[in-house]
Design a protein around this motif. Sequence first.
Motif, short mmCIF file in Angstrom:
data_model
loop_
_atom_site.label_atom_id
_atom_site.label_comp_id
_atom_site.label_asym_id
_atom_site.label_seq_id
_atom_site.Cartn_x
_atom_site.Cartn_y
_atom_site.Cartn_z
N LYS A 59 27.51 34.06 -7.02
CA LYS A 59 27.51 32.76 -7.49
C LYS A 59 27.71 31.50 -6.40
O LYS A 59 27.14 30.44 -6.72
CB LYS A 59 28.57 32.73 -8.59
CG LYS A 59 28.61 31.26 -9.39
CD LYS A 59 29.43 31.35 -10.42
CE LYS A 59 29.54 29.88 -10.92
NZ LYS A 59 30.68 29.94 -12.23
N GLY A 60 28.48 31.90 -5.58
CA GLY A 60 28.79 31.28 -4.27
C GLY A 60 30.15 30.25 -4.67
O GLY A 60 30.71 30.71 -5.40
N GLY A 61 30.11 29.44 -3.84
CA GLY A 61 31.28 28.43 -4.19
C GLY A 61 32.49 28.94 -3.46
O GLY A 61 33.61 28.85 -4.08
N LEU A 62 32.22 30.01 -2.56
CA LEU A 62 33.75 30.68 -2.10
C LEU A 62 34.23 29.80 -1.00
O LEU A 62 34.43 30.07 0.12
CB LEU A 62 33.05 32.02 -1.51
CG LEU A 62 32.31 33.04 -2.46
CD1 LEU A 62 31.62 34.08 -1.73
CD2 LEU A 62 33.15 33.01 -3.83
N THR A 63 34.73 28.81 -1.31
CA THR A 63 35.51 27.91 -0.40
C THR A 63 36.86 28.22 -0.63
O THR A 63 37.57 29.03 -1.36
CB THR A 63 35.18 26.45 -1.14
OG1 THR A 63 35.66 26.06 -2.33
CG2 THR A 63 33.77 25.93 -0.74
N TYR A 64 37.93 27.51 0.22
CA TYR A 64 39.17 27.81 0.29
C TYR A 64 39.73 27.87 -0.97
O TYR A 64 39.70 26.48 -1.92
CB TYR A 64 40.20 26.75 1.05
CG TYR A 64 39.93 26.98 2.54
CD1 TYR A 64 40.08 28.17 3.12
CD2 TYR A 64 39.62 25.79 3.27
CE1 TYR A 64 40.17 28.39 4.41
CE2 TYR A 64 39.39 25.94 4.62
CZ TYR A 64 39.64 27.49 5.27
OH TYR A 64 39.51 27.44 6.57
N PRO A 65 40.54 28.50 -1.79
CA PRO A 65 41.02 28.53 -3.09
C PRO A 65 42.49 27.81 -3.23
O PRO A 65 43.04 27.50 -2.01
CB PRO A 65 41.34 30.10 -3.60
CG PRO A 65 41.85 30.65 -2.11
CD PRO A 65 40.83 29.92 -1.04
N PRO A 66 43.02 27.41 -4.42
CA PRO A 66 44.12 26.87 -4.46
C PRO A 66 45.18 27.75 -3.65
O PRO A 66 45.07 29.01 -4.25
CB PRO A 66 44.30 26.47 -5.76
CG PRO A 66 42.93 26.47 -6.50
CD PRO A 66 42.08 27.39 -5.67
N VAL A 67 46.22 27.12 -3.19
CA VAL A 67 47.23 28.11 -2.60
C VAL A 67 47.98 29.03 -3.60
O VAL A 67 48.02 30.29 -3.32
CB VAL A 67 48.24 27.05 -1.99
CG1 VAL A 67 49.33 28.10 -1.33
CG2 VAL A 67 47.71 26.84 -0.44
N PRO A 68 48.42 28.62 -4.64
CA PRO A 68 48.81 29.29 -5.74
C PRO A 68 48.05 30.36 -6.53
O PRO A 68 48.29 31.19 -7.46
CB PRO A 68 49.77 28.49 -6.66
CG PRO A 68 49.05 27.13 -6.76
CD PRO A 68 48.20 27.19 -5.24
N GLY A 69 46.66 30.16 -6.27
CA GLY A 69 45.69 30.93 -7.00
C GLY A 69 44.85 30.36 -7.88
O GLY A 69 45.15 29.14 -8.33
N GLY A 271 45.66 30.66 -0.08
CA GLY A 271 45.23 31.37 -1.00
C GLY A 271 44.78 32.73 -0.86
O GLY A 271 44.06 32.97 0.35
N SER A 272 44.63 33.59 -1.75
CA SER A 272 44.08 34.80 -1.60
C SER A 272 42.63 34.80 -1.88
O SER A 272 41.92 33.76 -2.35
CB SER A 272 44.47 35.75 -2.70
OG SER A 272 45.91 35.88 -2.73
N SER A 273 42.08 35.92 -1.37
CA SER A 273 40.53 36.01 -1.41
C SER A 273 39.79 35.64 -2.79
O SER A 273 40.41 36.15 -4.02
CB SER A 273 39.94 37.28 -1.10
OG SER A 273 38.78 37.81 -1.57
N VAL A 274 38.71 34.82 -2.85
CA VAL A 274 38.08 34.29 -4.39
C VAL A 274 37.63 35.62 -4.89
O VAL A 274 37.76 35.74 -5.91
CB VAL A 274 37.25 33.12 -4.00
CG1 VAL A 274 36.55 32.83 -5.39
CG2 VAL A 274 38.04 31.82 -3.73
N PRO A 275 36.66 36.16 -4.36
CA PRO A 275 35.98 37.37 -4.87
C PRO A 275 37.06 38.37 -5.52
O PRO A 275 36.94 39.02 -6.62
CB PRO A 275 35.18 38.18 -4.03
CG PRO A 275 34.72 36.99 -3.08
CD PRO A 275 36.28 36.22 -2.92
N ALA A 276 38.26 38.60 -4.82
CA ALA A 276 39.27 39.30 -5.39
C ALA A 276 39.87 38.98 -6.57
O ALA A 276 40.36 39.55 -7.50
CB ALA A 276 40.22 39.69 -4.11
#
Length: 403
Positions: A59-69, A271-276
């Motif tokens: 899907k994409g959009g794998l940018t930096y995630p929010p720090v707390p999830g 933040g943790s890995s977005v796909p994970a």
Amino acid sequence: MLKISQALTRIKPSATIAATRRARELKAQGVSVIALSQGEPDFDTPQHVKEAACAAIMKGGLTYPPVPGLPELRQAISRKFERENGLSYAFDEIIVCSGGKQVISNALLATLDAGDEVVIPAPYWVSYPEMVSLFGGRPVIVQASAKNGFKMTAEQLRAAITPKTRWLMLNSPSNPSGAVYSPQEMKALTDVLLDFPHVMVMADDIYEHLIYDDLHFATPAAVEPRLKDRTLTVNGVSKAYAMTGWRIGYAGGPQELVSAMEKAQGQTTSGSSVPAQRAAIAALEGEQGYLADRLSSFRERRDVVVSMLNEAEGITCLLPQGAFYVFPSCEGALGKVFNGRTLGTSQDFTDALLDSEGVALVHGEGFGLPGHFRISYASDMADLQEACLRIQRFCAGLKALAA
């Protein structure tokens, strides 16, 4: 010349990682090794969870995630706490980290000053006291013997608390013993904690779904709601969902603490890995029926391992109530001789066993309770049976000291 920090000199290498590394080295040399040293399910990550991660990547959009999830994951965690534990956590009372170990590290980093004390029952997971020491605290170890089912009593807890006590770290079901605090036993501990409002509670519930024999899971904030505002309820997807390598842990706790943990995480890993995280949503919200099948498989392995270990000379093994470990005593084998060397400690025992029979275990010294060793039975049944036969053979070959 490189100068190593004083903080790092306060900690020891992980005993479980060291045992696993040694087993890999021997395997690379062609030695037949059965490694039962690592706490990792041998099941694969569920298919629908893997598909959720793949879909997130595509899907994409794998940018930096929010720090707390991710908000969606924090909402899924909130629903999980409500559904399974009867605990209500607001959005800003939940944090997602890169594994349960980071949850704990963030909490300790955010709260400990030099000299603060943390009460830890032994046997303990190898990293608990080391993380406390790393952040300047002082581990206060309470010996929970086999006589008490490896569980700390209310009297022991009361005696261990001082004005400097900052945390109680409690892991049920336990790594390494598999001990499970019943609701009544947990209530006895929480009753003590009500008398000490300066003490926080860190409830490591990572093995929550691995409980046997119709026992009921109990977590402190649910057993005693008056403790909820000073309890950090720690969990993750690694054990129940066979997602150790995905590195997603989470916690619910008071907003002020979670905010401080977010601040610490924001300046370390972010933040943790977005796909994970997307995979973790699928794990928590998707089909859960397979958990019972996996639990049944673990129970069968537990029963075989305990039975075979109790047939080995000098070994006694309690039947654990949870997790996927046994923590037998090898006291009956100590003082005996292997290849001219007297086995004085459980580390001597596990080292000699690895050299002689190629079975890699973790010694009790690493868990704060000498005279024992840990076996992870999250492994193939054939390997478990072969390992137990090798342990029986090794014990039968030990020689008593000459009079």
